[in-house]
Design a protein around this motif. Structure first.
Motif, short mmCIF file in Angstrom:
data_model
loop_
_atom_site.label_atom_id
_atom_site.label_comp_id
_atom_site.label_asym_id
_atom_site.label_seq_id
_atom_site.Cartn_x
_atom_site.Cartn_y
_atom_site.Cartn_z
N GLY A 178 0.88 -0.91 -0.02
CA GLY A 178 -0.27 -0.10 0.05
C GLY A 178 0.89 1.07 0.08
N LYS A 179 0.09 2.48 0.07
CA LYS A 179 0.89 3.87 -0.13
C LYS A 179 0.90 4.23 1.48
CE LYS A 179 -0.23 4.91 -4.78
NZ LYS A 179 -1.25 6.13 -5.61
N THR A 180 -0.18 4.56 1.97
CA THR A 180 -0.08 4.80 3.44
C THR A 180 -0.98 4.17 4.23
OG1 THR A 180 -1.85 6.57 2.99
CG2 THR A 180 0.38 7.12 2.69
N TYR A 181 -0.93 4.26 5.63
CA TYR A 181 -1.89 3.29 6.48
C TYR A 181 -2.18 4.32 7.64
CZ TYR A 181 -3.94 -0.80 8.54
OH TYR A 181 -4.82 -1.40 9.11
N SER A 182 -2.98 4.35 8.20
CA SER A 182 -3.15 5.27 9.49
C SER A 182 -3.83 4.42 10.48
CB SER A 182 -3.89 6.51 9.34
OG SER A 182 -4.04 7.34 10.42
N VAL A 183 -3.13 4.51 11.79
CA VAL A 183 -3.76 3.41 12.64
C VAL A 183 -3.41 4.05 14.14
CG1 VAL A 183 -1.76 1.93 12.60
CG2 VAL A 183 -3.98 1.22 13.85
N MET A 184 -4.27 4.23 15.26
CA MET A 184 -3.86 4.76 16.27
C MET A 184 -2.87 5.87 16.31
SD MET A 184 -3.33 1.13 18.36
CE MET A 184 -4.48 -0.27 18.52
N GLY A 185 -3.14 6.77 15.74
CA GLY A 185 -2.43 8.15 15.65
C GLY A 185 -1.09 7.95 14.95
N HIS A 186 -0.81 7.00 14.13
CA HIS A 186 0.37 6.77 13.49
C HIS A 186 0.03 6.91 12.02
CE1 HIS A 186 3.03 5.95 16.95
NE2 HIS A 186 2.12 5.23 17.33
N VAL A 187 0.61 7.48 11.26
CA VAL A 187 0.56 7.65 9.78
C VAL A 187 1.81 7.05 9.15
CG1 VAL A 187 0.02 8.72 7.59
CG2 VAL A 187 -1.02 9.47 9.86
N PHE A 188 1.52 5.70 8.48
CA PHE A 188 2.75 4.87 8.04
C PHE A 188 2.79 5.26 6.56
CE2 PHE A 188 1.49 2.60 11.80
CZ PHE A 188 2.73 2.56 12.27
N HIS A 189 3.86 5.25 5.83
CA HIS A 189 4.12 5.60 4.66
C HIS A 189 5.09 4.22 4.02
CE1 HIS A 189 2.72 9.53 4.35
NE2 HIS A 189 3.20 9.70 5.58
N LEU A 190 4.71 3.60 3.04
CA LEU A 190 5.59 2.85 2.20
C LEU A 190 6.87 2.57 2.40
CD1 LEU A 190 4.96 0.24 0.86
CD2 LEU A 190 5.13 1.22 -1.42
N ASN A 191 7.41 1.37 2.87
CA ASN A 191 8.79 1.22 3.31
C ASN A 191 9.66 2.25 4.21
OD1 ASN A 191 8.72 -0.95 1.59
ND2 ASN A 191 9.02 0.36 -0.41
N GLN A 192 8.61 2.85 4.95
CA GLN A 192 9.45 3.57 5.97
C GLN A 192 9.04 3.41 7.25
OE1 GLN A 192 8.01 7.83 5.58
NE2 GLN A 192 9.08 7.91 3.80
N GLU A 193 10.16 2.70 8.22
CA GLU A 193 10.24 2.28 9.55
C GLU A 193 9.76 3.24 10.54
OE1 GLU A 193 13.50 0.16 11.50
OE2 GLU A 193 12.45 -1.66 11.13
N LYS A 194 9.00 2.83 11.42
CA LYS A 194 8.62 3.97 12.36
C LYS A 194 8.46 3.35 14.01
CE LYS A 194 5.10 7.48 13.00
NZ LYS A 194 4.10 8.08 12.52
N GLU A 195 8.81 4.14 14.77
CA GLU A 195 8.88 3.59 16.38
C GLU A 195 7.67 3.67 16.52
OE1 GLU A 195 13.01 5.15 18.24
OE2 GLU A 195 11.17 4.85 19.44
N ILE A 196 7.14 2.58 17.37
CA ILE A 196 5.71 2.38 17.99
C ILE A 196 5.62 2.00 19.24
CG2 ILE A 196 4.54 1.94 15.69
CD1 ILE A 196 4.30 -1.05 16.09
N GLU A 197 4.30 2.09 19.90
CA GLU A 197 4.22 1.68 21.11
C GLU A 197 3.57 0.37 21.48
OE1 GLU A 197 2.93 6.00 20.75
OE2 GLU A 197 2.17 4.09 19.84
N LYS A 198 3.91 -0.43 22.10
CA LYS A 198 3.48 -1.78 22.54
C LYS A 198 2.25 -2.20 22.04
CE LYS A 198 3.71 -5.85 25.48
NZ LYS A 198 4.23 -6.33 26.83
#
Length: 133
Positions: free
Chosen positions: A9-29
């Motif tokens: 996919g291109k973007t994904y938004s969940v629990m206040g986080h917006v993820f972009h394709l192939n970008q690693e992001k720190e998240i909570e447990k």
């Protein structure tokens, strides 16, 4: 510490986080627990060494995949776009709808409510089917 990377996919938004394709992001447990097992993500638990303050070199060695994922070479082609029905869209929450609006090139802040988001998505999906984009 936990990380998640969007692999489909291109973007994904969940629990206040917006993820972009192939970008690693720190998240909570709790976000890790929610996304782990989702085929669109690679989720990892990163174990930082308590004794060694070096995190750059050390964390790369300590990364343990949460589960086995398919190789990244098998990403879906960009031409395959999920077509949502009105019923599916009505069952989604605001964040999920906004992520789809962004994927379709829209600005969710310009849409007042759920019905406008759904109308935008349905209209732009039809345009993409006609143009083959």
């Amino acid at each position: 510490m936990y990380t998640a990377e969007l692999i489909k996919g291109k973007t994904y938004s969940v629990m206040g986080h917006v993820f972009h394709l192939n970008q690693e992001k720190e998240i909570e447990k709790k976000v890790f627990q929610y996304l782990d097992g989702n085929e669109f993500f690679t989720c990892k638990e990163v174990k930082a060494s308590v004794d060694d303050p070096k995190t750059d070199d050390q964390s790369k060695e300590d990364v343990e995949p949460a589960k086995e994922e398919e190789p990244k070479e098998e990403e879906e082609p960009a031409s395959e776009v999920k077509i949502y029905t009105e019923t599916e869209l009505k069952g989604m929450n605001k964040t999920e709808q906004e992520a789809i609006v962004i994927d379709l090139g829209g600005d969710p802040t310009q849409l007042k409510d759920k019905s406008e988001r759904i109308a935008f998505i349905l209209e732009h999906q039809q345009q993409q089917e006609k143009t083959g984009v």
